[in-house]
Design a protein around this motif. Structure first.
Motif, PDB file in Angstrom:
ATOM      1  N   LEU A 204       0.812  -1.215   0.000  1.00 55.70           N
ATOM      2  CA  LEU A 204       0.000   0.000   0.000  1.00 55.70           C
ATOM      3  C   LEU A 204       0.848   1.268   0.000  1.00 55.70           C
ATOM      4  N   GLU A 205       1.880   1.297   0.804  1.00 52.88           N
ATOM      5  CA  GLU A 205       2.654   2.529   0.937  1.00 52.88           C
ATOM      6  C   GLU A 205       3.334   2.954  -0.368  1.00 52.88           C
ATOM      7  N   PRO A 206       3.987   2.041  -1.106  1.00 49.21           N
ATOM      8  CA  PRO A 206       4.564   2.465  -2.391  1.00 49.21           C
ATOM      9  C   PRO A 206       3.500   2.925  -3.382  1.00 49.21           C
ATOM     10  N   LEU A 207       2.313   2.303  -3.332  1.00 51.56           N
ATOM     11  CA  LEU A 207       1.239   2.728  -4.221  1.00 51.56           C
ATOM     12  C   LEU A 207       0.798   4.151  -3.895  1.00 51.56           C
ATOM     13  N   LEU A 208       0.569   4.424  -2.615  1.00 55.77           N
ATOM     14  CA  LEU A 208       0.159   5.772  -2.209  1.00 55.77           C
ATOM     15  C   LEU A 208       1.219   6.812  -2.580  1.00 55.77           C
ATOM     16  N   ALA A 209       2.467   6.410  -2.550  1.00 58.35           N
ATOM     17  CA  ALA A 209       3.541   7.325  -2.915  1.00 58.35           C
ATOM     18  C   ALA A 209       3.459   7.732  -4.381  1.00 58.35           C
ATOM     19  N   ASN A 210       2.826   6.893  -5.198  1.00 61.96           N
ATOM     20  CA  ASN A 210       2.698   7.174  -6.628  1.00 61.96           C
ATOM     21  C   ASN A 210       1.396   7.888  -6.980  1.00 61.96           C
ATOM     22  N   ILE A 211       0.550   8.142  -5.995  1.00 64.97           N
ATOM     23  CA  ILE A 211      -0.716   8.827  -6.241  1.00 64.97           C
ATOM     24  C   ILE A 211      -0.572  10.279  -5.779  1.00 64.97           C
ATOM     25  N   PRO A 212      -0.601  11.246  -6.683  1.00 66.92           N
ATOM     26  CA  PRO A 212      -0.404  12.636  -6.276  1.00 66.92           C
ATOM     27  C   PRO A 212      -1.368  13.109  -5.196  1.00 66.92           C
ATOM     28  N   LEU A 213      -2.608  12.637  -5.196  1.00 71.61           N
ATOM     29  CA  LEU A 213      -3.561  13.041  -4.156  1.00 71.61           C
ATOM     30  C   LEU A 213      -3.371  12.275  -2.848  1.00 71.61           C
ATOM     31  N   LYS A 214      -2.457  11.291  -2.835  1.00 72.75           N
ATOM     32  CA  LYS A 214      -2.035  10.603  -1.611  1.00 72.75           C
ATOM     33  C   LYS A 214      -3.165   9.865  -0.887  1.00 72.75           C
ATOM     34  N   ARG A 215      -4.114   9.348  -1.618  1.00 75.16           N
ATOM     35  CA  ARG A 215      -5.147   8.495  -1.025  1.00 75.16           C
ATOM     36  C   ARG A 215      -5.697   7.568  -2.086  1.00 75.16           C
ATOM     37  N   LEU A 216      -6.327   6.486  -1.643  1.00 77.92           N
ATOM     38  CA  LEU A 216      -7.054   5.638  -2.566  1.00 77.92           C
ATOM     39  C   LEU A 216      -8.393   6.281  -2.903  1.00 77.92           C
ATOM     40  N   GLY A 217      -8.930   5.929  -4.052  1.00 74.51           N
ATOM     41  CA  GLY A 217     -10.261   6.380  -4.412  1.00 74.51           C
ATOM     42  C   GLY A 217     -11.316   5.547  -3.705  1.00 74.51           C
ATOM     43  N   THR A 218     -12.559   5.974  -3.834  1.00 76.86           N
ATOM     44  CA  THR A 218     -13.692   5.260  -3.260  1.00 76.86           C
ATOM     45  C   THR A 218     -14.714   4.992  -4.359  1.00 76.86           C
ATOM     46  N   PRO A 219     -15.622   4.032  -4.150  1.00 78.93           N
ATOM     47  CA  PRO A 219     -16.693   3.841  -5.123  1.00 78.93           C
ATOM     48  C   PRO A 219     -17.480   5.120  -5.378  1.00 78.93           C
ATOM     49  N   ARG A 220     -17.603   5.966  -4.358  1.00 79.69           N
ATOM     50  CA  ARG A 220     -18.321   7.236  -4.536  1.00 79.69           C
ATOM     51  C   ARG A 220     -17.624   8.114  -5.559  1.00 79.69           C
ATOM     52  N   ASP A 221     -16.296   8.126  -5.571  1.00 83.81           N
ATOM     53  CA  ASP A 221     -15.559   8.911  -6.555  1.00 83.81           C
ATOM     54  C   ASP A 221     -15.899   8.467  -7.976  1.00 83.81           C
ATOM     55  N   VAL A 222     -15.928   7.163  -8.182  1.00 83.40           N
ATOM     56  CA  VAL A 222     -16.229   6.627  -9.511  1.00 83.40           C
ATOM     57  C   VAL A 222     -17.684   6.896  -9.872  1.00 83.40           C
ATOM     58  N   ALA A 223     -18.577   6.687  -8.914  1.00 86.42           N
ATOM     59  CA  ALA A 223     -20.007   6.870  -9.168  1.00 86.42           C
ATOM     60  C   ALA A 223     -20.322   8.304  -9.573  1.00 86.42           C
ATOM     61  N   GLY A 224     -19.609   9.258  -9.007  1.00 85.89           N
ATOM     62  CA  GLY A 224     -19.848  10.647  -9.375  1.00 85.89           C
ATOM     63  C   GLY A 224     -19.553  10.913 -10.840  1.00 85.89           C
ATOM     64  N   ALA A 225     -18.464  10.323 -11.340  1.00 84.04           N
ATOM     65  CA  ALA A 225     -18.124  10.487 -12.756  1.00 84.04           C
ATOM     66  C   ALA A 225     -19.164   9.817 -13.645  1.00 84.04           C
ATOM     67  N   VAL A 226     -19.639   8.646 -13.234  1.00 83.75           N
ATOM     68  CA  VAL A 226     -20.666   7.953 -14.005  1.00 83.75           C
ATOM     69  C   VAL A 226     -21.949   8.771 -14.054  1.00 83.75           C
ATOM     70  N   ALA A 227     -22.362   9.307 -12.904  1.00 83.24           N
ATOM     71  CA  ALA A 227     -23.586  10.110 -12.853  1.00 83.24           C
ATOM     72  C   ALA A 227     -23.465  11.324 -13.769  1.00 83.24           C
TER      73      ALA A 227
END
Length: 265
Positions: A204-227
Motif C-alpha cells: 500500500l505505501e509504495p502505491l500511495l507514494a505514486n498517487i499525487p492526491l495521496k489516497r485511494l479512491g472510493t466507489p463514490r468517486d467513480v459513481a460521481g463520474a458515471v452520474a
C-alpha cells in the motif's frame, strides 16, 4: 432529480464500484437494474441501499461472459422496468499470472467478461433503444490499465485496451442515433475486493507514494463520474475516458501485487 423517469442497468452491481454506481443513480431518481452473477445477499444488499436512498429497482442474475445470458439480461430488464436508458458496463475480473503461465481458460474468462460481455451488452442495449428510436448512454468502467501497462496481468490489460478502442468506435458509429459512449477509468479504489492490498503496508505505501492526491479512491468517486456522464450535463461528450485515479496514471511505477484473482466490479 437528474434521472427522474430514467432506467439504468448496472452490471456487476452486487458490490464495490458497481454498488456505488447503482446507489448513486438511484439517489438521483433513476430506477436501477442490479445485474450480478447471482441474486444473492450482496446484490440484495445493493437493492436495499437503493431503497434507503429513495430509489427503485430490481435484481437480475446474469453471467455477462455468455452472450445468450447478456441478451436475456437486457430483454428481462427492459420487460421488468419498462425501458432502459443508461447502460453501465461495470462487471469485470482480473487474473494474475506471468505471460508464459497464462492459460487459455484464464484468458477466455477475463476477455469474455471484460470485453465480450460489454460488447454484446451494448449491442443488445442499442437494439432495445432502436425499437423506439430513443437515444441513450453507454458508460464502460474501464481502468487506468486501458492506458498503463500492468505486468503479470496481460489478459486484463488487453481487455481494457479493447474497451478503450470499442468505446471510441461505438461513439462515432452510434452518435447519429443519439447514443453517447464513454469510459470511466478508475485507478486504485478502496473496495473489499482489494483487502489484500489495503492490509499490506509493503504494497500500500509504495502505491500511495505514486498517487499525487495521496489516497485511494472510493466507489463514490467513480459513481460521481458515471452520474455526470449519464446526465444531461454530458450531452456533448462522447468518445472520451474520464480517469478517476488521483493522478496515478501520470506518476506511476508498477509494483506487482501478489494476489491471485480479484473482481474489479
Amino acid at each position: 432529480m437528474r434521472f427522474q423517469d430514467k432506467v439504468a442497468l448496472v452490471t456487476g452491481a452486487g458490490q464495490g464500484i458497481g454498488r456505488g454506481i447503482a446507489v448513486r443513480l438511484a439517489l438521483e431518481g433513476a430506477k436501477v437494474i442490479v445485474a450480478d452473477l447471482h441474486d444473492d445477499a450482496d446484490s440484495q444488499r445493493t437493492l436495499a441501499l437503493m431503497h434507503e436512498a429513495g430509489g427503485e429497482g430490481c435484481v437480475l442474475a446474469a453471467d455477462v461472459g455468455r452472450v445468450d445470458a447478456v441478451r436475456a439480461m437486457v430483454a428481462e430488464g427492459a420487460r421488468r422496468m419498462g425501458r432502459i436508458d443508461i447502460l453501465v458496463n461495470n462487471a469485470g475480473v482480473e487474473h494474475r499470472a506471468t505471460f508464459s503461465e497464462v492459460t487459455e481458460s484464464d484468458y477466455d474468462r477475463v476477455l469474455d467478461i471484460n470485453l465480450k460481455g460489454a460488447f454484446f451488452a451494448a449491442q443488445a442495449f442499442v437494439r432495445h433503444l432502436g425499437e423506439s428510436g430513443r437515444g441513450g448512454r453507454i458508460i464502460n468502467i474501464s481502468s487506468v490499465h486501458e492506458e498503463l501497462p500492468f505486468p503479470d496481468f496481460a489478459s486484463y490489460s488487453a481487455s481494457k485496451g479493447g474497451i478503450k478502442m470499442l468505446m471510441r468506435n461505438l461513439a462515432v458509429e452510434l452518435a447519429p442515433l443519439g447514443i453517447t459512449v464513454n469510459n470511466v477509468a478508475p485507478g486504485a479504489i478502496r473496495t473489499p475486493i482489494n483487502a489484500p492490498l489495503l492490509d499490506d503496508p509493503e504494497l500500500l505505501e509504495p502505491l500511495l507514494a505514486n498517487i499525487p492526491l495521496k489516497r485511494l479512491g472510493t466507489p463514490r468517486d467513480v459513481a460521481g463520474a458515471v452520474a455526470f456522464l449519464a446526465s444531461a450535463d454530458a450531452d456533448y461528450i462522447t468518445g472520451s475516458t474520464i480517469y478517476v485515479d488521483g493522478g496515478l496514471l501520470w506518476d506511476y511505477t508498477e509494483k506487482r501485487v501478489r494476489t491471485n484473482e480479484r473482481k474489479t466490479d
